[in-house]
Scaffold this motif. Sequence first.
Motif, PDB file in Angstrom:
ATOM      1  N   VAL A   1      13.998  13.670  26.339  1.00  0.00           N
ATOM      2  CA  VAL A   1      15.342  13.439  26.869  1.00  0.00           C
ATOM      3  C   VAL A   1      16.383  13.332  25.755  1.00  0.00           C
ATOM      4  O   VAL A   1      17.543  13.715  25.926  1.00  0.00           O
ATOM      5  CB  VAL A   1      15.342  12.163  27.736  1.00  0.00           C
ATOM      6  CG1 VAL A   1      16.746  11.763  28.126  1.00  0.00           C
ATOM      7  CG2 VAL A   1      14.478  12.371  28.973  1.00  0.00           C
TER       8      VAL A   1
ATOM      9  N   ALA B   1      11.970   7.298  32.817  1.00  0.00           N
ATOM     10  CA  ALA B   1      12.608   8.564  32.466  1.00  0.00           C
ATOM     11  C   ALA B   1      13.984   8.680  33.115  1.00  0.00           C
ATOM     12  O   ALA B   1      14.957   9.087  32.469  1.00  0.00           O
ATOM     13  CB  ALA B   1      11.727   9.737  32.894  1.00  0.00           C
TER      14      ALA B   1
ATOM     15  N   ILE C   1      17.610   9.086  31.266  1.00  0.00           N
ATOM     16  CA  ILE C   1      18.482  10.237  31.530  1.00  0.00           C
ATOM     17  C   ILE C   1      19.886   9.766  31.893  1.00  0.00           C
ATOM     18  O   ILE C   1      20.894  10.272  31.378  1.00  0.00           O
ATOM     19  CB  ILE C   1      17.894  11.115  32.645  1.00  0.00           C
ATOM     20  CG1 ILE C   1      16.614  11.805  32.161  1.00  0.00           C
ATOM     21  CG2 ILE C   1      18.906  12.161  33.120  1.00  0.00           C
ATOM     22  CD1 ILE C   1      15.768  12.383  33.277  1.00  0.00           C
TER      23      ILE C   1
ATOM     24  N   ARG D   1      21.677   8.506  28.914  1.00  0.00           N
ATOM     25  CA  ARG D   1      22.087   9.611  28.040  1.00  0.00           C
ATOM     26  C   ARG D   1      23.336  10.301  28.581  1.00  0.00           C
ATOM     27  O   ARG D   1      24.183  10.764  27.813  1.00  0.00           O
ATOM     28  CB  ARG D   1      20.955  10.621  27.914  1.00  0.00           C
ATOM     29  CG  ARG D   1      19.902  10.254  26.911  1.00  0.00           C
ATOM     30  CD  ARG D   1      20.265  10.749  25.511  1.00  0.00           C
ATOM     31  NE  ARG D   1      20.037  12.183  25.394  1.00  0.00           N
ATOM     32  CZ  ARG D   1      20.901  13.067  24.947  1.00  0.00           C
ATOM     33  NH1 ARG D   1      22.096  12.689  24.579  1.00  0.00           N
ATOM     34  NH2 ARG D   1      20.599  14.352  24.856  1.00  0.00           N
TER      35      ARG D   1
ATOM     36  N   VAL E   1       9.875  15.530  33.618  1.00  0.00           N
ATOM     37  CA  VAL E   1       9.503  14.682  32.484  1.00  0.00           C
ATOM     38  C   VAL E   1       8.238  13.902  32.813  1.00  0.00           C
ATOM     39  O   VAL E   1       7.312  13.796  31.986  1.00  0.00           O
ATOM     40  CB  VAL E   1      10.658  13.729  32.109  1.00  0.00           C
ATOM     41  CG1 VAL E   1      10.190  12.679  31.103  1.00  0.00           C
ATOM     42  CG2 VAL E   1      11.832  14.508  31.536  1.00  0.00           C
TER      43      VAL E   1
ATOM     44  N   ILE F   1      15.430  20.468  28.240  1.00  0.00           N
ATOM     45  CA  ILE F   1      15.813  19.208  28.886  1.00  0.00           C
ATOM     46  C   ILE F   1      16.891  18.509  28.052  1.00  0.00           C
ATOM     47  O   ILE F   1      17.958  18.148  28.547  1.00  0.00           O
ATOM     48  CB  ILE F   1      14.583  18.295  29.060  1.00  0.00           C
ATOM     49  CG1 ILE F   1      13.564  18.943  29.996  1.00  0.00           C
ATOM     50  CG2 ILE F   1      15.001  16.923  29.584  1.00  0.00           C
ATOM     51  CD1 ILE F   1      12.247  18.205  30.076  1.00  0.00           C
ATOM     52  N   LYS F   2      16.587  18.324  26.789  1.00  0.00           N
ATOM     53  CA  LYS F   2      17.526  17.664  25.880  1.00  0.00           C
ATOM     54  C   LYS F   2      18.827  18.475  25.762  1.00  0.00           C
ATOM     55  O   LYS F   2      19.927  17.918  25.716  1.00  0.00           O
ATOM     56  CB  LYS F   2      16.864  17.502  24.519  1.00  0.00           C
ATOM     57  CG  LYS F   2      17.532  16.527  23.581  1.00  0.00           C
ATOM     58  CD  LYS F   2      16.845  16.522  22.216  1.00  0.00           C
ATOM     59  CE  LYS F   2      15.361  16.280  22.335  1.00  0.00           C
ATOM     60  NZ  LYS F   2      14.700  16.241  21.009  1.00  0.00           N
TER      61      LYS F   2
ATOM     62  N   ILE G   1      21.091  18.040  28.915  1.00  0.00           N
ATOM     63  CA  ILE G   1      21.728  16.715  28.957  1.00  0.00           C
ATOM     64  C   ILE G   1      22.882  16.668  27.965  1.00  0.00           C
ATOM     65  O   ILE G   1      23.984  16.195  28.289  1.00  0.00           O
ATOM     66  CB  ILE G   1      20.704  15.606  28.646  1.00  0.00           C
ATOM     67  CG1 ILE G   1      19.668  15.511  29.764  1.00  0.00           C
ATOM     68  CG2 ILE G   1      21.410  14.262  28.472  1.00  0.00           C
ATOM     69  CD1 ILE G   1      18.552  14.521  29.491  1.00  0.00           C
TER      70      ILE G   1
END
Length: 601
Positions: free
Chosen positions: A148, A285, A289, A292, A311, A388-389, A392
Amino acid sequence: MYDVTFQGQVLIGLVKQGYSCNCCFEGKECVMRRFALARDVKKLVILVAVIVAIGALGVDWARGEGQRGEARREAFDAFVRDYGQELKLNEARRGRFRVMYQEKLSDKREEIEAWLVKVDERDRGDRVEAAVLAKDLDQITAMIDGLVGGHHAETVAKSSSADFLKKLLGVNGTLSFVEGEVVFAIVDRNDVFKYVQKGGAVPGVSIDPETGRGKVEVSFKVGSETGQQVIDGVEMVVPVETGGGVRQGERKDLVDAFEGLTLLLFGGEEEDRGIGRGVAIHEIAELAIIRRLNAQPLHSRWFTDGMAEVVTWLVLRDVYGEEMAQQWERDTELFGDMLSEVDLLRWEKKGAQIETKIETISRLGQARYAFAGEEFRRLVDVYGEDVIKQIIGNAVEMGEQRQATDTSLVAAVEDVDPGFGERMKRYMKYEGGQEAMIKGYWAELLEARKDERWDEAVAAFMHLKEQRDEVVLDDYAKLAELMRNGGRGQEAEQGMLKLLKGVKGEKNKANVGRILIRFYLQNNENGKAAELSDLVLTVYPDDEVALLGRVLKMMRLNKYNQAILTAERLKRVAKPDSRAYEIAESAEIWIHENVGLVNQR
């Protein structure tokens, strides 16, 4: 995130939610949803049946915060002592489990002892499982943060003290996270209600003074250690049928009841461990998220829950193996018939929803989890885990003041996968965008309301409400009315009370309070309306329904001077031909005739 709030109200949460869950981090995934995910219809049926059996006919379920620690245990012990003097209680125990049962159930001692052996063995195994999960927590949070970005999962786990997993899972049918003794007092339903009617005190059992109906509050109560809520033991008074005819919805076989209680205590079979571990990982998770993103936009659950799903799958696979990860994976084929109902991008965050047991809405929640997870799983399969990262980060950069918005969430995914927006159309029932969706669901609502198909009307209105770009509190009043018309008034009330508890700010709480007062007055529940009047009048001193509620409250409390003063205020703001004006005038006349002239100036 999922619906059951962390107050130990496992049974209550299940009854109120039906087969689906929404979520917030204070809670965790409920047992009901686990079985729905595992497609175990038999367990669902048993669980619902045992809840019905405990309550039986003529019993309301109610939420209860419960007493804490020693005070709670003392109240339970006092009940066992006093009730046992009147109706003898026998006892059986195994390990930390104890069952007190009435003399009339003595012929069932063999079944009781067999059940105790079963739950004791299962409990020992699950406590080992809990130790494994706790041991792996550092590895799990590190993997989540690696996928994440940031260090939010690790920070949350460490800052929440050593009781983090207890807080996360402890009241979710997972006794491995509960400290202390587990005690059941199994009593005859009719006997215990008679005992209460005569003035006896029974933890969790009461008689509603307005309806005369029995109320049962069943809860895993909580204590407090180092500022964290933890479960310090379980005591339940369980009213059951012990004889006579079996009416619809009741169970007469104690073994069946024990099977249901086992599901409540442990949340599933031993082979369901992947689901239990997945719950913990998903919750951590999702919180990571959201942190973030620096925000939780209104229609963000497709993003936060969908990303948390993939995740969770990745962490389960890498820490526990492919087989356990497969236990968590959802089968979208189960919801193929609901594809066009999903409207994934309009899935509202938990605080904006009212829970209901309407089957189509319950299935809709499950379908959304499945399809949201599938969408992000597809992105990972195509673009790799680093996507994923990346998504975000893009959502934050494209948002406002480095906070993600509904628009930036979609834009961030489309930046990686240009065909994403087009794919989302498969989840929309009406072609032509948001305007077409509003017109379509509005037509459905009108048609269902005309034919008095109230569950369908509620479902259509919920879809309609989701098309708004911001929360409009008046929608909840309309939704509550539709639910009440369909015989779901109690669900509507609980949903509104939960909304009242969750909204922030004095003005917002007052606005929800106004809706609730109107709802109660329409249901002739004047006492409940009266209790909310001060909350509203603090912000809206001339609110007509709140003033009416306060008149009723002062009358009930025999505070006639204040009742007269409030009635005068109400008459100044209400129309002379209105019902509120008539009640205010009637109150004044009644006080003068029966109490005498008060408040003479």
